[in-house]
Design a protein around this motif. Sequence first.
Motif, PDB file in Angstrom:
ATOM      1  N   ARG A   1       0.856  -1.190   0.000  1.00  0.00           N
ATOM      2  CA  ARG A   1       0.000   0.000   0.000  1.00  0.00           C
ATOM      3  C   ARG A   1       0.892   1.241   0.000  1.00  0.00           C
ATOM      4  O   ARG A   1       2.093   1.170   0.215  1.00  0.00           O
TER       5      ARG A   1
ATOM      6  N   LYS B   1      -7.321   4.509  -2.433  1.00  0.00           N
ATOM      7  CA  LYS B   1      -7.723   3.311  -1.704  1.00  0.00           C
ATOM      8  C   LYS B   1      -7.547   3.475  -0.199  1.00  0.00           C
ATOM      9  O   LYS B   1      -8.210   2.801   0.589  1.00  0.00           O
TER      10      LYS B   1
ATOM     11  N   GLU C   1      -3.824   4.386  -6.037  1.00  0.00           N
ATOM     12  CA  GLU C   1      -3.402   3.702  -4.817  1.00  0.00           C
ATOM     13  C   GLU C   1      -3.652   4.562  -3.580  1.00  0.00           C
ATOM     14  O   GLU C   1      -4.062   4.052  -2.530  1.00  0.00           O
TER      15      GLU C   1
END
Length: 269
Positions: free
Chosen positions: A80, A133, A130
């Motif tokens: 992440r 998210k 990303e």
Amino acid sequence: MTDLTGAVVALTGSGSGLGLGLAQYFGDCGATLALLDISSEKVAALQESFGDDILAMQGDVRDIGALTAFRDAIITRFGRVDCLVGAQGIFDGNRPISDLPVDKVPAAFDEVMQINVLGYILSAIVFREELAKRNGSITLTASSNASYCADGGGLLYTASKHAVVGVVRQLAFEFAPDIRVNAVSPCGIADSDLRGPGALGLESESQNDIPKDSFMAMIRKVTLLDHLPTGAEYGPAYAILADPKQRILTGEIIMADQGLANRPIISSR
């Protein structure tokens, strides 16, 4: 100190000066670090200094492929990314535009704007999905001098830093509510290795070349605090904006200017 334990921070321009200081501060706050710099020598130094717990990569922020590879390596390694922090930049040596050969201005303009502005835009686009998210953040670097007044640099640098303010405000609007976008506007930075554009033959000229006494005399003249901060001392301002846990600040520019904007107009100090 902001607690960034568990946050994965992608930091561009991290090899020296402001970027290196921010990497040190974010690491002290508990963040997991992914560091990008254009200099392979500086990347090697980062890896040696911070150890195996970080990801350090060489790449140019003007290169979409390099940014994409950086993002993908972060996801592969850490799963992440929570924060994108942009610290790369070049200076124009505070050269008056009248001192620049007119035939060199277009190339110098392109170089300064591509590194100082386009690099931030491309990074934001590449990392957007990303970051969204994670309800993540983007924190960029403006300039307390060049973003808000004249004589904080030459015309090219000043134009680029004014543009960063516009980038922050427009991206904050477009990326809401999933990603917060802010910036810090530093003033002077101790041990800055900010260099000039190759188009003007200034790629070997570093702000570190300015004698410290001369730099401090300038700082005392234009600010209220008798202090030249290190890159790490700007860390708290960046960390507050980047912190994934805060959900109130977006489209904001923190003026970290040591009182520059509040300097005397009539009275002498």
